[in-house]
Design a protein around this motif. Structure first.
Motif, short mmCIF file in Angstrom:
data_model
loop_
_atom_site.label_atom_id
_atom_site.label_comp_id
_atom_site.label_asym_id
_atom_site.label_seq_id
_atom_site.Cartn_x
_atom_site.Cartn_y
_atom_site.Cartn_z
N ALA A 155 0.84 -1.19 0.00
CA ALA A 155 0.00 0.00 0.00
C ALA A 155 0.88 1.24 0.00
N THR A 170 -5.77 -0.01 -7.28
CA THR A 170 -4.81 -1.08 -7.01
C THR A 170 -4.14 -1.45 -8.32
N GLY A 218 -0.75 -7.12 -5.69
CA GLY A 218 -1.10 -5.74 -5.98
C GLY A 218 -0.55 -4.73 -5.00
N SER A 266 -1.86 -1.13 -3.46
CA SER A 266 -3.00 -0.22 -3.32
C SER A 266 -2.49 1.21 -3.19
#
Lengths: 112, 118
Positions: free
Chosen positions: A10, A87, A105, A107
Motif C-alpha cells: 500500500a 490497485t 497488488g 494499493s
C-alpha cells in the motif's frame, strides 16, 4: 512455480509526486509481463504489456520497465493525480505456459 | 465491442444451492480465463480455455466446481453445491493468441460477479 511479489502493498502520496511501484518474479524465463489497474468494485484494466524481448513500454504518464535477469519490473507514474488512486497488479506469463501469475497488488492512494 | 460481459453482476445464495456464472468473451478472442479474487488469496486462476477446449483446470478448487465453453462466445462456471467459503468475486477474461509463441497478447477482464454464499 512462478511467484510474483509486489512491494509496497500500500502507498499513500500527495498529488504531484512521481511514484515507483515494484514487481519481482522468481523465474526469469518469461514471455511477457503485464501491468493492470483495478478500481474498487471493478474488473482489471490492462495498462501496459512488455514482451520478453523489450526493456520498457510507455503510455502517457506511465512507464514500465523490465529486467528479466534480475526478475524485476517497475511501473513509474509521473506527476500522480487523485484519479490514479487504484490497485495496481502485475502479471507474469512464464516460459511454456499460457497462464499468467498475478501479484497481490499495490494499493495506491493519491490525495489532493 | 462491448468488452467481456459477465452475468449476473451480483449473486446471493444459500449454502447448498447451485450457482451458475456466465461469460461472453470479446468476439474474435480464442482464449478464456476464469479467475477468483478474495482478500485472503488475491487473484487465482481457476481454468483456462483455448479454442473452446479446457487446457488447464488445475486451479479448480474441487469437484464442486465445473466450467464449460460450448462455443466461442459463451462460457459458464458452475458451483454445486455452493459453500460460504466460495464467496468471492469471479472474473472472466479473454484474449487472442495468434500462436503459443506470441507473447504480445493482452487480457481483457469482465466486470466480475460478486458471489455471496450464506
Amino acid at each position: 512455480k512462478q511467484e510474483v511479489t509486489q512491494i509496497p502493498a500500500a502507498l499513500s502520496v500527495p498529488e504531484g509526486e512521481n511514484l515507483v511501484l515494484n514487481c519481482s518474479f522468481t523465474d526469469s524465463a518469461i514471455y511477457n509481463l503485464q501491468w493492470f489497474r483495478q478500481d474498487p468494485g471493478k474488473g482489471l484494466t490492462s495498462l501496459l504489456l512488455i514482451q520478453s524481448s523489450q526493456r520498457e513500454q510507455t503510455s502517457g504518464r506511465l512507464n514500465a520497465s523490465l529486467d528479466k535477469s534480475s526478475g524485476r519490473s517497475t511501473l513509474y507514474i509521473a506527476a500522480s493525480q487523485p484519479g490514479d488512486s487504484a490497485t495496481y497488479l502485475c502479471a507474469v506469463r512464464g516460459g511454456g505456459s499460457y497462464i499468467p501469475t498475478f501479484g497481490r497488488g499495490t494499493s495506491l492512494i493519491v490525495h489532493p | 465491442d462491448a468488452g467481456v460481459i459477465q452475468s449476473p453482476r451480483h449473486e446471493v445464495t444459500e449454502m447448498g444451492q447451485e450457482v451458475t456464472l456466465r461469460c461472453k468473451p470479446i468476439s474474435g478472442h480464442n482464449s478464456l480465463f476464469w479467475y477468483r479474487q478474495t482478500m485472503m488469496r488475491g487473484l487465482e486462476l481457476l481454468i483456462y480455455f483455448n479454442n473452446n477446449v479446457p487446457i488447464d483446470d488445475s486451479g479448480m478448487p474441487e469437484d464442486r466446481f465445473s466450467a464449460k465453453m460450448p462455443n466461442a462466445s459463451f462460457s459458464t462456471l458452475k458451483i454445486q453445491p455452493s459453500e460460504p467459503r466460495d464467496s468471492a468475486v469471479y472474473f472472466c477474461a479473454s484474449s487472442r493468441y495468434p500462436s503459443w509463441l506470441d507473447g504480445g497478447e493482452t487480457q481483457y477482464f469482465g466486470p466480475g460477479t460478486r458471489l455471496l454464499v450464506l
